[in-house]
Design a protein around this motif. Structure first.
Motif, short mmCIF file in Angstrom:
data_model
loop_
_atom_site.label_atom_id
_atom_site.label_comp_id
_atom_site.label_asym_id
_atom_site.label_seq_id
_atom_site.Cartn_x
_atom_site.Cartn_y
_atom_site.Cartn_z
N PRO A 130 0.84 -1.19 0.00
CA PRO A 130 0.00 0.00 0.00
C PRO A 130 0.89 1.25 0.00
O PRO A 130 2.10 1.15 0.22
CB PRO A 130 -0.78 -0.11 1.31
N ARG A 179 0.83 5.15 1.73
CA ARG A 179 0.15 6.04 2.68
C ARG A 179 -1.10 5.39 3.26
O ARG A 179 -2.13 6.03 3.42
CB ARG A 179 -0.18 7.38 2.03
N GLN A 209 -3.10 3.29 1.92
CA GLN A 209 -4.18 3.09 0.97
C GLN A 209 -3.80 2.03 -0.06
O GLN A 209 -2.63 1.94 -0.46
CB GLN A 209 -4.48 4.40 0.22
N VAL A 223 -3.43 0.97 -3.72
CA VAL A 223 -3.16 1.78 -4.91
C VAL A 223 -2.85 0.88 -6.11
O VAL A 223 -2.64 -0.32 -5.96
CB VAL A 223 -1.95 2.74 -4.68
#
Length: 54
Positions: free
Chosen positions: A40, A42, A44, A46
């Motif tokens: 991931p 940060r 999140q 992606v």
């Protein structure tokens, strides 16, 4: 061999060793080896795109 421009999502196995860049902003690049799990960014999930072979 995966082509430059190949994409992989967080959690998938890396299809090709090389330098990968996060699609979108903010972005970053990271060296990721074939077979590793795409990370991931940060915190999140992606999409990563292959920009350079290792």
């Amino acid at each position: 061999m995966a082509q430059i421009g190949t994409t992989a999502r967080t959690g998938e196995r890396c299809p090709e060793s090389g330098v990968w860049r996060v699609v979108g902003q903010p972005s970053t690049t990271a060296p990721i080896a074939r077979g590793n799990v795409m990370p991931p960014y940060r915190g999140q999930a992606v999409t990563w795109v292959l920009v350079q072979y290792a």
